[in-house]
Design an enzyme around this catalytic site. Structure first.
Site, short mmCIF file in Angstrom:
data_model
loop_
_atom_site.label_atom_id
_atom_site.label_comp_id
_atom_site.label_asym_id
_atom_site.label_seq_id
_atom_site.Cartn_x
_atom_site.Cartn_y
_atom_site.Cartn_z
N ASP A 1 0.88 -1.17 0.00
CA ASP A 1 0.00 0.00 0.00
C ASP A 1 0.92 1.22 0.00
O ASP A 1 1.67 1.44 0.97
CB ASP A 1 -0.86 -0.05 1.26
CG ASP A 1 -1.78 1.16 1.40
OD1 ASP A 1 -1.51 2.21 0.75
OD2 ASP A 1 -2.74 1.09 2.17
N VAL A 2 0.86 2.03 -1.07
CA VAL A 2 1.82 3.15 -1.19
C VAL A 2 1.61 4.24 -0.15
O VAL A 2 2.48 5.10 0.01
CB VAL A 2 1.80 3.79 -2.60
CG1 VAL A 2 2.25 2.80 -3.67
CG2 VAL A 2 0.43 4.39 -2.92
N TYR B 1 -9.40 14.88 -5.76
CA TYR B 1 -8.53 14.39 -6.84
C TYR B 1 -7.74 15.55 -7.47
O TYR B 1 -6.53 15.46 -7.66
CB TYR B 1 -9.38 13.68 -7.90
CG TYR B 1 -8.56 13.03 -9.01
CD1 TYR B 1 -7.98 11.78 -8.82
CD2 TYR B 1 -8.38 13.66 -10.24
CE1 TYR B 1 -7.24 11.17 -9.83
CE2 TYR B 1 -7.64 13.06 -11.25
CZ TYR B 1 -7.08 11.82 -11.04
OH TYR B 1 -6.34 11.23 -12.05
N LYS C 1 -3.61 16.16 -7.59
CA LYS C 1 -2.81 16.28 -8.81
C LYS C 1 -2.19 17.69 -8.92
O LYS C 1 -1.08 17.85 -9.43
CB LYS C 1 -3.65 15.95 -10.05
CG LYS C 1 -4.15 14.49 -10.07
CD LYS C 1 -3.02 13.47 -10.05
CE LYS C 1 -3.54 12.04 -10.17
NZ LYS C 1 -2.46 11.04 -10.14
#
Ligand code: NAD
Length: 266
Positions: free
Chosen positions: A65-66, A164, A168
């Site tokens: 899991d990053v 989101y 980004k």
């Protein structure tokens, strides 16, 4: 002719589906040994690793899991034990949890930020430490190469997805600041910003004719992207062909960032 990534090792997070899967295939085709990180479903990554090995390449699939520092550290430890070092890291893992702003839960906000932004922080930090540990490369001009998977939404606002878009947008300055910091060590950090690429993350946007027609209005080039479009860009950014490219976002988006709404005078 020698392949552009021969004798190099590439680690790709979120490689069991979509863009990460396509990037892994492209990097392996270019001669790299690949570490395929997956989160929950082992089968696609393990199957791809098997196929790459059968075709004469080298690959391993590793669960992590990053967003978890201990799991990211273990991902790099196991990769190092298998391949001796890492030359290329593609921080690709990401997700969406869309909702109108007033209804967005703190969990929805934190899940997206911890995966898309903190996940890239942890992955890139481990990458920089690993490049320094291994020392000068004999196979590439750079000490190491990092590719952050961003999005056109690092510059295009996106209603209903503030988590989101914030993740980004964060990647844009994260990548540039990191690139500035580590370039003197000859570590190259860049981003790819995909437009609409046909994967499960955006299935609702292309799986009916009506949705597809609406989506195509946003893409001057007139087609939805394929994971191979991103794979080719990743191979170039990871290779010495792009050795002087540092701190740049490469938009691979069929023109989505060209304000298509202005095509007929707005
Ligand atoms: P996808 O859902 O197919 O792939 C995302 C991958 O990330 C999955 O394999 C998932 O298991 C993995 N993942 C999620 N959380 C994780 C975690 N905590 N640890 C490890 N892995 C985790 O979607 P995709 O379209 O291939 O997305 C890949 C990347 O590309 C994402 O960063 C996404 O934001 C970006 N992107 C995609 C598009 C597009 O149009 N598809 C456009 C712009 C940017």
């Amino acid at each position: 002719m020698e392949k552009s990534l021969a004798n190099q090792v590439a680690l790709i997070t979120g490689a069991s589906s979509g863009i990460g899967y396509g990037v892994a295939i492209a990097l392996a085709d270019a001669g790299a040994a690949v570490v395929l990180n997956y989160h929950s479903h082992a089968e696609p990554g393990e199957k791809l690793a098997d196929e790459i090995e059968k075709a004469g390449g080298s690959a391993i699939a590793i669960r992590a899991d990053v967003s978890d520092p201990a799991q990211v550290a273990k991902l790099f430890d196991v990769s190092r034990a298998r391949f001796g070092g890492i030359d290329i890291v593609v921080a690709n893992a990401g997700l969406q949890k869309d909702s109108p702003f007033a209804d967005m839960t703190l969990d929805d906000w934190q899940l997206v930020l911890s995966t898309n932004l903190t996940g890239q922080f942890l992955t890139c930090q481990a990458a920089v430490k690993e490049f320094r540990r291994r020392g000068p490369s004999t196979v590439s001009k750079a000490l190491g190469k990092i590719i952050c998977m961003s999005s056109v939404h690092e510059v295009i606002p996106w209603a209903g997805r503030v988590n989101y878009a914030a993740s980004k947008g964060g990647i844009q300055m994260f990548m540039k600041s990191l690139a500035q910091e580590v370039a003197p060590e000859r570590i190259r950090v860049n981003s790819i910003a995909p437009g609409a690429i046909r994967t499960s993350i955006n299935k609702d946007a292309w799986d009916s004719q009506a949705a597809l027609d609406k989506l195509l209005q946003l893409i001057p080039y007139g087609r939805v992207g394929a994971v191979e479009d991103i794979g080719k860009a990743a191979v170039w950014l990871a290779s010495d062909e792009s050795d002087y490219v540092v701190g740049t976002t490469l938009f691979v988006d069929g023109g989505m960032t060209l304000y298509p709404g202005f095509t007929n005078n707005g």
